[in-house]
Design an enzyme around this catalytic site. Structure first.
Site, short mmCIF file in Angstrom:
data_model
loop_
_atom_site.label_atom_id
_atom_site.label_comp_id
_atom_site.label_asym_id
_atom_site.label_seq_id
_atom_site.Cartn_x
_atom_site.Cartn_y
_atom_site.Cartn_z
N ASP A 262 -13.42 47.26 9.07
CA ASP A 262 -14.66 47.86 8.57
C ASP A 262 -15.33 48.51 9.76
OD1 ASP A 262 -17.44 46.45 9.43
OD2 ASP A 262 -15.77 45.04 9.59
N CYS A 334 -7.34 68.78 4.57
CA CYS A 334 -7.98 67.68 3.86
C CYS A 334 -8.13 68.02 2.38
CB CYS A 334 -9.35 67.41 4.46
SG CYS A 334 -10.29 66.13 3.61
ZN LIG Z 1 -12.44 66.84 3.61
#
Ligand SMILES: [Zn+2]
Length: 386
Positions: A262, A334
């Site tokens: 985390d 992405c």
């Molecule tokens: Zn992105």
């Protein structure tokens, strides 16, 4: 509960599955942080859409606000924030150490004043678990004592000793719907770390966290500690490195046998306009030419993992002048909703104009980057290339 599906032949990396009340989570995994019952700027539908399988929330913060009466009336955190997946709750030990206005650690527990209104609380190991039961988290962390960095041997010794004593008390409390993890302390002292690991191991927790790291110690010390602590922990239980870290630190820690992570970095950095992107020009030791091969996989698979100095990603500051007329996505490699729908120029404008949407779109991208990193790591381990 925890099942290892594959162990790397080249490192200590493992691929596994952690079964919780609210679902099975593939390991190694990263937990976006919902400290105060929200992953800042995102709602639960966003988190789900990004493919997060588990999130982290925090006992200390929820105890202070909204408080346990409201948490109970809401029927727990899952219902309160409308999140159907697993939740891990930190016990509050670290926050008392880092946030509380005044604190006093006694044999019984931690007495501290709220950083919000100065109200005094006493958190005992038993109460920390009772609160986590009210929150209804799937994984509860025991209350530990986190030594500051640097810590004298005496301070580190006392923190580790109390952590074990509190672990013994915590183990007496049973909540069959919840997994309970112990936390290894001992600062940078090898014998203390090993002793802490052994004492906790004897208590047979569902999983083991390594605490008190990423508190300012040099990175090489952190890896050194992982190198000797992890082989000491039961291999068949999940290993959790709390609060870590940068993408390359996660890769290095997975290599050493860590299954759970985390960190506030992806979300906090997003709100400061710092964006993670997959590197288009993977810079290698010795400086090789740019490669067209998917750089992250090349990096992850090269010689059993990423070479220490390899950078498989870059960061950019979206407020930079040079993005003013840049109508390309944040990262053309992405597939997140931000990159599919918006441009760098638009995000820069939102940040410069102080529009909250900028924070949200940047957060979506950065959280996606971290989750994608974990998917790539799991894929590489599965393929025997990590
Ligand atoms: Zn992105």
């Amino acid at each position: 509960m925890f099942k290892i599906l594959k162990t790397s032949k080249k490192s200590r990396a493992r691929l596994g599955k952690l079964k919780t009340l609210h679902g099975v989570v593939p390991t190694p995994f990263f937990m976006p942080i919902a400290t105060k019952a929200s992953v800042k700027t995102l709602d639960s539908a966003d988190i789900l859409n990004l493919g997060a399988e588990i999130i982290l929330s925090n006992t200390y913060h929820l105890l202070l606000r909204p408080g346990m009466e409201i948490m109970k009336k809401a029927g727990g955190l899952h219902k309160f924030m409308n999140w159907g997946g697993p939740i891990l709750t930190d016990s509050g030990g670290y926050q008392i150490f880092s946030l509380a206005k005044q604190r006093k650690i006694t044999r019984d527990g931690a007495i501290f004043r709220s950083h919000i209104d100065g109200k005094q609380f006493t958190l005992t190991p038993e109460l920390a678990l009772e609160i986590q039961k009210n929150i209804g988290s799937d994984i509860a962390m025991i209350l530990d004592v986190c030594a500051p960095y640097p810590a004298t041997r005496k301070v580190a010794e006392e923190a580790a000793r109390l952590t074990t004593a509190w672990a013994v008390r915590s183990k007496k409390i049973k909540n069959k719907n919840q997994l309970m993890f112990g936390i290894v302390q001992g600062s940078v002292y090898k014998d203390l770390r090993l002793q802490s690991a052994r004492e906790l191991m004897n208590l047979n927790f569902d999983g083991y966290a390594i605490g008190g790291l990423a508190v300012g110690e040099p990175r090489k010390d952190m890896f050194k500690i992982l190198d000797y602590v992890i082989p000491e922990l039961p291999a068949e239980k999940p290993h959790y490195l709390m609060g870590v870290g940068q993408p390359e630190e996660i890769v290095e820690a997975v290599r050493r046998g860590i299954d759970m992570f985390d960190c506030v970095l992806p979300t906090r950095n997003a709100r400061h306009g710092l964006i993670y992107i997959w590197s288009p020009r993977l810079s290698l030791r010795g400086g090789r030419k740019p490669t067209k091969q998917s750089p992250e996989i090349a990096a992850l698979s090269r010689q059993g993992g990423i070479a220490r100095k390899d950078r498989f990603y870059d960061t950019l500051h979206i407020t930079n002048e040079k993005f003013k007329k840049d109508f390309s996505p944040l990262d053309k490699n992405c597939s997140c909703p931000t990159c599919k729908n918006y441009t760098r120029a638009y995000l820069r404008h939102l940040f410069i104009a102080g529009e909250p949407l900028g924070l949200r779109l940047a957060t979506i991208h950065n959280v996606h980057f971290y989750l994608e990193l974990m998917r790539k790591i799991r894929k590489a381990i599965r393929a025997g290339k990590f």
